[in-house]
Design a protein around this motif. Sequence first.
Motif, PDB file in Angstrom:
ATOM      1  N   ILE A  29       0.846  -1.210   0.000  1.00  0.00           N
ATOM      2  CA  ILE A  29       0.000   0.000   0.000  1.00  0.00           C
ATOM      3  C   ILE A  29       0.876   1.252   0.000  1.00  0.00           C
ATOM      4  O   ILE A  29       0.644   2.179  -0.775  1.00  0.00           O
ATOM      5  N   ALA A  30       1.886   1.291   0.869  1.00  0.00           N
ATOM      6  CA  ALA A  30       2.757   2.463   0.948  1.00  0.00           C
ATOM      7  C   ALA A  30       3.560   2.646  -0.339  1.00  0.00           C
ATOM      8  O   ALA A  30       3.696   3.761  -0.852  1.00  0.00           O
ATOM      9  N   ALA A  31       4.100   1.553  -0.871  1.00  0.00           N
ATOM     10  CA  ALA A  31       4.885   1.638  -2.105  1.00  0.00           C
ATOM     11  C   ALA A  31       4.024   2.133  -3.259  1.00  0.00           C
ATOM     12  O   ALA A  31       4.457   2.970  -4.061  1.00  0.00           O
ATOM     13  N   ARG A  32       2.818   1.643  -3.334  1.00  0.00           N
ATOM     14  CA  ARG A  32       1.906   2.080  -4.403  1.00  0.00           C
ATOM     15  C   ARG A  32       1.580   3.569  -4.270  1.00  0.00           C
ATOM     16  O   ARG A  32       1.506   4.293  -5.273  1.00  0.00           O
ATOM     17  N   ALA A  33       1.422   4.024  -3.024  1.00  0.00           N
ATOM     18  CA  ALA A  33       1.148   5.450  -2.806  1.00  0.00           C
ATOM     19  C   ALA A  33       2.320   6.301  -3.309  1.00  0.00           C
ATOM     20  O   ALA A  33       2.119   7.336  -3.959  1.00  0.00           O
ATOM     21  N   ILE A  34       3.536   5.867  -3.038  1.00  0.00           N
ATOM     22  CA  ILE A  34       4.710   6.604  -3.516  1.00  0.00           C
ATOM     23  C   ILE A  34       4.781   6.562  -5.039  1.00  0.00           C
ATOM     24  O   ILE A  34       5.040   7.565  -5.689  1.00  0.00           O
ATOM     25  N   GLN A  35       4.512   5.396  -5.629  1.00  0.00           N
ATOM     26  CA  GLN A  35       4.533   5.280  -7.086  1.00  0.00           C
ATOM     27  C   GLN A  35       3.486   6.172  -7.732  1.00  0.00           C
ATOM     28  O   GLN A  35       3.735   6.763  -8.790  1.00  0.00           O
ATOM     29  N   ASP A  36       2.338   6.324  -7.092  1.00  0.00           N
ATOM     30  CA  ASP A  36       1.283   7.190  -7.628  1.00  0.00           C
ATOM     31  C   ASP A  36       1.658   8.672  -7.574  1.00  0.00           C
ATOM     32  O   ASP A  36       1.039   9.497  -8.239  1.00  0.00           O
ATOM     33  N   MET A  37       2.660   9.023  -6.759  1.00  0.00           N
ATOM     34  CA  MET A  37       3.124  10.408  -6.659  1.00  0.00           C
ATOM     35  C   MET A  37       4.240  10.703  -7.653  1.00  0.00           C
ATOM     36  O   MET A  37       4.866  11.753  -7.600  1.00  0.00           O
ATOM     37  N   HIS A  38       4.521   9.755  -8.546  1.00  0.00           N
ATOM     38  CA  HIS A  38       5.494   9.905  -9.633  1.00  0.00           C
ATOM     39  C   HIS A  38       6.870  10.317  -9.125  1.00  0.00           C
ATOM     40  O   HIS A  38       7.351  11.407  -9.431  1.00  0.00           O
ATOM     41  N   PRO A  39       7.534   9.425  -8.390  1.00  0.00           N
ATOM     42  CA  PRO A  39       8.899   9.738  -7.940  1.00  0.00           C
ATOM     43  C   PRO A  39       9.847   9.773  -9.130  1.00  0.00           C
ATOM     44  O   PRO A  39       9.472   9.397 -10.244  1.00  0.00           O
ATOM     45  N   ARG A  40      11.063  10.206  -8.889  1.00  0.00           N
ATOM     46  CA  ARG A  40      12.050  10.259  -9.974  1.00  0.00           C
ATOM     47  C   ARG A  40      12.152   8.877 -10.631  1.00  0.00           C
ATOM     48  O   ARG A  40      12.053   7.854  -9.948  1.00  0.00           O
ATOM     49  N   PRO A  41      12.322   8.837 -11.915  1.00  0.00           N
ATOM     50  CA  PRO A  41      12.319   7.566 -12.643  1.00  0.00           C
ATOM     51  C   PRO A  41      13.395   6.584 -12.200  1.00  0.00           C
ATOM     52  O   PRO A  41      13.244   5.382 -12.357  1.00  0.00           O
ATOM     53  N   THR A  42      14.489   7.084 -11.649  1.00  0.00           N
ATOM     54  CA  THR A  42      15.575   6.197 -11.241  1.00  0.00           C
ATOM     55  C   THR A  42      15.375   5.597  -9.846  1.00  0.00           C
ATOM     56  O   THR A  42      16.148   4.732  -9.442  1.00  0.00           O
ATOM     57  N   ALA A  43      14.372   6.051  -9.122  1.00  0.00           N
ATOM     58  CA  ALA A  43      14.145   5.531  -7.764  1.00  0.00           C
ATOM     59  C   ALA A  43      13.672   4.087  -7.829  1.00  0.00           C
ATOM     60  O   ALA A  43      12.784   3.740  -8.607  1.00  0.00           O
ATOM     61  N   GLU A  44      14.286   3.258  -7.015  1.00  0.00           N
ATOM     62  CA  GLU A  44      13.890   1.861  -6.933  1.00  0.00           C
ATOM     63  C   GLU A  44      13.124   1.632  -5.636  1.00  0.00           C
ATOM     64  O   GLU A  44      13.214   2.412  -4.693  1.00  0.00           O
ATOM     65  N   PHE A  45      12.391   0.543  -5.605  1.00  0.00           N
ATOM     66  CA  PHE A  45      11.627   0.138  -4.422  1.00  0.00           C
ATOM     67  C   PHE A  45      12.191  -1.204  -3.980  1.00  0.00           C
ATOM     68  O   PHE A  45      12.299  -2.125  -4.780  1.00  0.00           O
ATOM     69  N   VAL A  46      12.538  -1.290  -2.690  1.00  0.00           N
ATOM     70  CA  VAL A  46      13.258  -2.457  -2.188  1.00  0.00           C
ATOM     71  C   VAL A  46      12.638  -2.921  -0.878  1.00  0.00           C
ATOM     72  O   VAL A  46      12.273  -2.112  -0.028  1.00  0.00           O
ATOM     73  N   VAL A  47      12.558  -4.245  -0.728  1.00  0.00           N
ATOM     74  CA  VAL A  47      12.157  -4.850   0.540  1.00  0.00           C
ATOM     75  C   VAL A  47      13.254  -5.828   0.942  1.00  0.00           C
ATOM     76  O   VAL A  47      13.582  -6.740   0.200  1.00  0.00           O
TER      77      VAL A  47
END
Length: 139
Positions: A29-47
Amino acid sequence: NKKVKLSRVAFVWYLTSYESQSIACAILIAARAIQDMHPRPTAEFVVVHTSGSVPMKPKFDKCNIRLIKVPEPSARGQHQWVSSFLKLRIAELFDYDRVVYFDVDTYPLGNMDYLFDLADFPVEIAAPRVSRCTCPIAY
C-alpha cells in the motif's frame, strides 16, 4: 545549495516472518502510494526480508519492488528484537547512493524525492529529530 548527482536511490522497507502477511500488505500500500506520486524515474523500491517465501510475491513483482533476502539476525528473547536488528541490514545496501527507509506504519502523504537531495555531501545516516504528529488524533 548544490545538488548531489545520485545514480541509484531507493525507497526501502523490511519484512520479517512475524505477521508477514499483514506487513507485506502494508508495504504494498505504501509503495503504491509513492509510485502514484510519480517519484524520480531512477528511484527503486526495495524490501529486505528474511522469509523463505514472501507473501503476495506476484504483487511485489507487479509493482517492480526488488526483494532482497538476508540472513535472519540472531537474537535472544522476543521476536521484536529480530525485527529491530533486521532494520540494520538496510545500512548494508551499498549498491545505492541513498536510501529512504520507511517503517511499515508510515504512510506517505506527498512526493518525497527531496529526501534524496537533502545534503550535498556524503551522509552516512540521517534521521528526523522528532517524529510526532501535531494534528489531533481520535482513538
